[in-house]
Design an enzyme around this catalytic site. Sequence first.
Site, PDB file in Angstrom:
ATOM      1  N   LYS A  22      67.743  16.222  59.802  1.00 46.35           N
ATOM      2  CA  LYS A  22      68.081  14.796  59.683  1.00 46.35           C
ATOM      3  C   LYS A  22      69.600  14.601  59.737  1.00 46.35           C
ATOM      4  O   LYS A  22      70.098  13.753  60.466  1.00 46.35           O
ATOM      5  CB  LYS A  22      67.547  14.212  58.360  1.00 46.35           C
ATOM      6  CG  LYS A  22      66.046  14.356  58.182  1.00 46.35           C
ATOM      7  CD  LYS A  22      65.561  13.739  56.880  1.00 46.35           C
ATOM      8  CE  LYS A  22      66.071  14.427  55.626  1.00 46.35           C
ATOM      9  NZ  LYS A  22      65.614  15.810  55.449  1.00 46.35           N
ATOM     10  N   ARG A  97      62.496   7.682  50.448  1.00 48.47           N
ATOM     11  CA  ARG A  97      61.884   8.969  50.142  1.00 48.47           C
ATOM     12  C   ARG A  97      60.702   8.838  49.195  1.00 48.47           C
ATOM     13  O   ARG A  97      60.064   9.826  48.870  1.00 48.47           O
ATOM     14  CB  ARG A  97      62.942   9.806  49.444  1.00 48.47           C
ATOM     15  CG  ARG A  97      63.166  11.168  50.023  1.00 48.47           C
ATOM     16  CD  ARG A  97      64.361  11.691  49.256  1.00 48.47           C
ATOM     17  NE  ARG A  97      64.595  13.068  49.422  1.00 48.47           N
ATOM     18  CZ  ARG A  97      65.539  13.566  50.194  1.00 48.47           C
ATOM     19  NH1 ARG A  97      66.279  12.771  50.944  1.00 48.47           N
ATOM     20  NH2 ARG A  97      65.753  14.851  50.219  1.00 48.47           N
ATOM     21  N   ARG A 143      71.772  27.557  56.267  1.00 49.97           N
ATOM     22  CA  ARG A 143      72.722  26.449  56.399  1.00 49.97           C
ATOM     23  C   ARG A 143      74.036  26.750  55.699  1.00 49.97           C
ATOM     24  O   ARG A 143      74.092  27.259  54.585  1.00 49.97           O
ATOM     25  CB  ARG A 143      72.144  25.164  55.819  1.00 49.97           C
ATOM     26  CG  ARG A 143      73.192  24.038  55.788  1.00 49.97           C
ATOM     27  CD  ARG A 143      72.635  22.703  55.450  1.00 49.97           C
ATOM     28  NE  ARG A 143      71.642  22.746  54.411  1.00 49.97           N
ATOM     29  CZ  ARG A 143      70.755  21.787  54.209  1.00 49.97           C
ATOM     30  NH1 ARG A 143      70.739  20.736  54.989  1.00 49.97           N
ATOM     31  NH2 ARG A 143      69.883  21.886  53.235  1.00 49.97           N
ATOM     32  N   ARG A 177      75.117  24.970  50.059  1.00 50.42           N
ATOM     33  CA  ARG A 177      74.786  23.916  49.104  1.00 50.42           C
ATOM     34  C   ARG A 177      74.098  24.484  47.877  1.00 50.42           C
ATOM     35  O   ARG A 177      73.296  25.400  47.980  1.00 50.42           O
ATOM     36  CB  ARG A 177      73.867  22.887  49.779  1.00 50.42           C
ATOM     37  CG  ARG A 177      74.552  21.571  50.016  1.00 50.42           C
ATOM     38  CD  ARG A 177      73.779  20.671  50.898  1.00 50.42           C
ATOM     39  NE  ARG A 177      72.435  20.355  50.409  1.00 50.42           N
ATOM     40  CZ  ARG A 177      71.594  19.554  51.057  1.00 50.42           C
ATOM     41  NH1 ARG A 177      71.979  18.997  52.181  1.00 50.42           N
ATOM     42  NH2 ARG A 177      70.391  19.315  50.579  1.00 50.42           N
ATOM     43  N   ARG A 188      61.949  21.371  46.248  1.00 49.90           N
ATOM     44  CA  ARG A 188      62.341  20.321  47.200  1.00 49.90           C
ATOM     45  C   ARG A 188      61.213  20.065  48.203  1.00 49.90           C
ATOM     46  O   ARG A 188      60.911  18.926  48.544  1.00 49.90           O
ATOM     47  CB  ARG A 188      63.622  20.721  47.932  1.00 49.90           C
ATOM     48  CG  ARG A 188      64.853  20.615  47.046  1.00 49.90           C
ATOM     49  CD  ARG A 188      66.059  21.279  47.690  1.00 49.90           C
ATOM     50  NE  ARG A 188      66.459  20.679  48.934  1.00 49.90           N
ATOM     51  CZ  ARG A 188      67.178  21.306  49.872  1.00 49.90           C
ATOM     52  NH1 ARG A 188      67.573  22.558  49.689  1.00 49.90           N
ATOM     53  NH2 ARG A 188      67.516  20.683  50.971  1.00 49.90           N
TER      54      ARG A 188
HETATM   55  P1  AP5 Z   1      70.224  19.575  58.427  1.00 51.29           P
HETATM   56  O1  AP5 Z   1      70.572  18.674  59.552  1.00 51.29           O
HETATM   57  O2  AP5 Z   1      71.226  19.815  57.358  1.00 51.29           O
HETATM   58  O3  AP5 Z   1      68.794  19.171  57.813  1.00 51.29           O
HETATM   59  P2  AP5 Z   1      68.389  17.970  56.861  1.00 51.29           P
HETATM   60  O4  AP5 Z   1      67.060  17.461  57.319  1.00 51.29           O
HETATM   61  O5  AP5 Z   1      69.497  16.979  56.739  1.00 51.29           O
HETATM   62  O6  AP5 Z   1      68.157  18.795  55.541  1.00 51.29           O
HETATM   63  P3  AP5 Z   1      68.589  18.537  54.024  1.00 51.29           P
HETATM   64  O7  AP5 Z   1      68.282  19.802  53.338  1.00 51.29           O
HETATM   65  O8  AP5 Z   1      69.973  17.984  53.926  1.00 51.29           O
HETATM   66  O9  AP5 Z   1      67.571  17.446  53.611  1.00 51.29           O
HETATM   67  P4  AP5 Z   1      67.174  17.095  52.207  1.00 51.29           P
HETATM   68  O10 AP5 Z   1      66.348  15.914  52.501  1.00 51.29           O
HETATM   69  O11 AP5 Z   1      66.533  18.151  51.395  1.00 51.29           O
HETATM   70  O12 AP5 Z   1      68.579  16.886  51.452  1.00 51.29           O
HETATM   71  P5  AP5 Z   1      69.382  15.594  51.031  1.00 51.29           P
HETATM   72  O13 AP5 Z   1      70.801  15.921  51.117  1.00 51.29           O
HETATM   73  O14 AP5 Z   1      68.861  14.373  51.690  1.00 51.29           O
HETATM   74  O15 AP5 Z   1      69.788  20.983  59.087  1.00 51.29           O
HETATM   75  C1  AP5 Z   1      69.404  22.077  58.287  1.00 51.29           C
HETATM   76  C2  AP5 Z   1      69.908  23.380  58.942  1.00 51.29           C
HETATM   77  O16 AP5 Z   1      69.186  23.584  60.157  1.00 51.29           O
HETATM   78  C3  AP5 Z   1      71.389  23.370  59.310  1.00 51.29           C
HETATM   79  O17 AP5 Z   1      71.914  24.654  59.102  1.00 51.29           O
HETATM   80  C4  AP5 Z   1      71.392  23.016  60.822  1.00 51.29           C
HETATM   81  O18 AP5 Z   1      72.504  23.598  61.457  1.00 51.29           O
HETATM   82  C5  AP5 Z   1      70.079  23.620  61.279  1.00 51.29           C
HETATM   83  N1  AP5 Z   1      69.421  22.857  62.334  1.00 51.29           N
HETATM   84  C6  AP5 Z   1      69.311  21.503  62.424  1.00 51.29           C
HETATM   85  N2  AP5 Z   1      68.594  21.166  63.522  1.00 51.29           N
HETATM   86  C7  AP5 Z   1      68.259  22.331  64.142  1.00 51.29           C
HETATM   87  C8  AP5 Z   1      67.515  22.637  65.337  1.00 51.29           C
HETATM   88  N3  AP5 Z   1      66.960  21.678  66.094  1.00 51.29           N
HETATM   89  N4  AP5 Z   1      67.365  23.952  65.662  1.00 51.29           N
HETATM   90  C9  AP5 Z   1      67.900  24.942  64.881  1.00 51.29           C
HETATM   91  N5  AP5 Z   1      68.620  24.697  63.754  1.00 51.29           N
HETATM   92  C10 AP5 Z   1      68.792  23.404  63.381  1.00 51.29           C
HETATM   93  O19 AP5 Z   1      68.953  15.460  49.471  1.00 51.29           O
HETATM   94  C11 AP5 Z   1      69.398  16.381  48.499  1.00 51.29           C
HETATM   95  C12 AP5 Z   1      68.910  15.934  47.128  1.00 51.29           C
HETATM   96  O20 AP5 Z   1      69.473  14.650  46.800  1.00 51.29           O
HETATM   97  C13 AP5 Z   1      67.390  15.730  46.986  1.00 51.29           C
HETATM   98  O21 AP5 Z   1      66.729  16.943  46.706  1.00 51.29           O
HETATM   99  C14 AP5 Z   1      67.333  14.729  45.822  1.00 51.29           C
HETATM  100  O22 AP5 Z   1      67.546  15.356  44.587  1.00 51.29           O
HETATM  101  C15 AP5 Z   1      68.533  13.828  46.109  1.00 51.29           C
HETATM  102  N6  AP5 Z   1      68.195  12.685  46.969  1.00 51.29           N
HETATM  103  C16 AP5 Z   1      68.653  12.447  48.227  1.00 51.29           C
HETATM  104  N7  AP5 Z   1      68.140  11.318  48.711  1.00 51.29           N
HETATM  105  C17 AP5 Z   1      67.336  10.825  47.747  1.00 51.29           C
HETATM  106  C18 AP5 Z   1      66.494   9.683  47.664  1.00 51.29           C
HETATM  107  N8  AP5 Z   1      66.385   8.803  48.694  1.00 51.29           N
HETATM  108  N9  AP5 Z   1      65.794   9.486  46.525  1.00 51.29           N
HETATM  109  C19 AP5 Z   1      65.883  10.341  45.474  1.00 51.29           C
HETATM  110  N10 AP5 Z   1      66.647  11.450  45.506  1.00 51.29           N
HETATM  111  C20 AP5 Z   1      67.360  11.692  46.633  1.00 51.29           C
END
Ligand code: AP5
Length: 234
Positions: A22, A97, A143, A177, A188
């Site tokens: 994402k 979410r 990552r 991270r 997660r």
């Molecule tokens: P990346 O692009 O970083 O993936 P992502 O989907 O953004 O993954 P996240 O782990 O950031 O998502 P998340 O939803 O768990 O975390 P968030 O920060 O939102 O890609 C991942 C890796 O793969 C990278 O190394 C990249 O290079 C590689 N990659 C990407 N695309 C690729 C491809 N096509 N091929 C190969 N490699 C690829 O949330 C963190 C925490 O915050 C949550 O756990 C929660 O506690 C809180 N939080 C956030 N939002 C909310 C909400 N709305 N409500 C409540 N709590 C929330």
Amino acid sequence: MTQETSHDAGPLVLLGPPGAGKGTQAKRIMARFQIPQVSTGDLLRENVARGTELGLAAKSVMARGELVSDDLVCTMVQQRLMQPDCRRGYVLDGFPRTAAQAGWLDALLEHELFDNSRPTRAWPIVISLDVDYNQLLLRITGRRSCPTCGRIYNVHFQPPRVDELCDLAHATRLVTRNDDRLEVIQPRLTAYQEQTRPVADYYAHTGRLVSVNGDLPVDDVSDQIYRVLDDHHA
Ligand code: AP5
């Protein structure tokens, strides 16, 4: 890849499990359509780093891999969407979410549909990135990100030119991270299955969900997303 800004992108939601890509795709959409990425994970991490009241409330919840409360997150998103740079559109990364967040967003956008001063009056396009479970694990554990410029790398798939150093912000050491530790990954993924999967089902039932194959290389995933956006505005 050429820049495409001939149409407004409008609100766009990227859905998908942790590690689906994402953030990676949101940054590309931001560059192509010149609309901001609104990442709730990034906003929460900034608050944790600054030690704000929100950050203090969110820190331990995030470290356990659980979701921060709907009230706190919705208030934070509302403040962000009121910023002038969101007027032409925005890409929501990591929000909504939960079913409650999706309902809250619908209510907000419904209100905007009747507000003639908002040029982005439209229902969001919701794109789901579908990725195989084992691929997710490799993406999360591999990552690394740059604390200076925010660029995301992966030791398996998009390694930096020099081990552990950012290609752009030279000499900045890449970081892992806090919630990418093995013991936090499973909670997660469970939170996604139990609380976020129903959000995808909700958008599917209302005919607003478009699924793309997120297993493909980054460029190919981007091409699918751009096609969806172009078709939507055709
Ligand atoms: P990346 O692009 O970083 O993936 P992502 O989907 O953004 O993954 P996240 O782990 O950031 O998502 P998340 O939803 O768990 O975390 P968030 O920060 O939102 O890609 C991942 C890796 O793969 C990278 O190394 C990249 O290079 C590689 N990659 C990407 N695309 C690729 C491809 N096509 N091929 C190969 N490699 C690829 O949330 C963190 C925490 O915050 C949550 O756990 C929660 O506690 C809180 N939080 C956030 N939002 C909310 C909400 N709305 N409500 C409540 N709590 C929330």
